[in-house]
Design a protein around this motif. Sequence first.
Motif, PDB file in Angstrom:
ATOM      1  N   MET A   1      -5.855  71.562   6.959  1.00  0.00           N
ATOM      2  CA  MET A   1      -6.778  72.556   6.472  1.00  0.00           C
ATOM      3  C   MET A   1      -6.087  73.915   6.522  1.00  0.00           C
ATOM      4  SD  MET A   1     -10.490  73.658   7.955  1.00  0.00           S
ATOM      5  CE  MET A   1     -11.258  72.200   7.327  1.00  0.00           C
ATOM      6  N   PHE A  48      -9.322  71.133  15.516  1.00  0.00           N
ATOM      7  CA  PHE A  48      -8.696  70.198  14.575  1.00  0.00           C
ATOM      8  C   PHE A  48      -9.439  68.871  14.515  1.00  0.00           C
ATOM      9  CE2 PHE A  48      -5.341  73.131  15.906  1.00  0.00           C
ATOM     10  CZ  PHE A  48      -5.045  73.675  14.668  1.00  0.00           C
ATOM     11  N   MET A  49      -9.892  68.368  15.670  1.00  0.00           N
ATOM     12  CA  MET A  49     -10.652  67.122  15.689  1.00  0.00           C
ATOM     13  C   MET A  49     -11.999  67.310  14.986  1.00  0.00           C
ATOM     14  SD  MET A  49     -11.942  64.826  18.901  1.00  0.00           S
ATOM     15  CE  MET A  49     -12.931  66.145  19.554  1.00  0.00           C
ATOM     16  N   SER A  51     -12.757  69.649  12.834  1.00  0.00           N
ATOM     17  CA  SER A  51     -12.478  69.949  11.438  1.00  0.00           C
ATOM     18  C   SER A  51     -12.300  68.671  10.633  1.00  0.00           C
ATOM     19  CB  SER A  51     -11.234  70.813  11.336  1.00  0.00           C
ATOM     20  OG  SER A  51     -10.868  70.987   9.999  1.00  0.00           O
ATOM     21  N   GLU A  52     -11.535  67.744  11.147  1.00  0.00           N
ATOM     22  CA  GLU A  52     -11.332  66.473  10.451  1.00  0.00           C
ATOM     23  C   GLU A  52     -12.648  65.703  10.317  1.00  0.00           C
ATOM     24  OE1 GLU A  52      -8.645  65.378   8.846  1.00  0.00           O
ATOM     25  OE2 GLU A  52      -7.779  67.324   9.329  1.00  0.00           O
ATOM     26  N   VAL A  55     -14.725  67.453   7.540  1.00  0.00           N
ATOM     27  CA  VAL A  55     -14.146  67.140   6.233  1.00  0.00           C
ATOM     28  C   VAL A  55     -14.476  65.699   5.845  1.00  0.00           C
ATOM     29  CG1 VAL A  55     -11.974  66.814   4.989  1.00  0.00           C
ATOM     30  CG2 VAL A  55     -12.335  68.871   6.346  1.00  0.00           C
ATOM     31  N   TRP A  56     -14.382  64.789   6.806  1.00  0.00           N
ATOM     32  CA  TRP A  56     -14.707  63.381   6.547  1.00  0.00           C
ATOM     33  C   TRP A  56     -16.174  63.247   6.130  1.00  0.00           C
ATOM     34  CZ3 TRP A  56     -17.997  59.827   8.978  1.00  0.00           C
ATOM     35  CH2 TRP A  56     -17.828  58.507   8.593  1.00  0.00           C
TER      36      TRP A  56
END
Length: 63
Positions: A1, A48-49, A51-52, A55-56
Amino acid sequence: MNEGEAFAYVVFFGVITVLLVRSREVPWWVAVLIGLFGFYLGQTPAFFMISELVVWIFDRFAV
């Protein structure tokens, strides 16, 4: 990202948070939304975790 996408999420979560807080109702999902806004705004190590995950989730609903 990249920074542009992160900024877009911050703005999105910020606007939704302000609107929901102004309505004076804070159910559990609003608390989750405010927490997500905090993670994106603060750029914590968990960013980051989370964020993923976000997004998923958006990819699944954007079919």
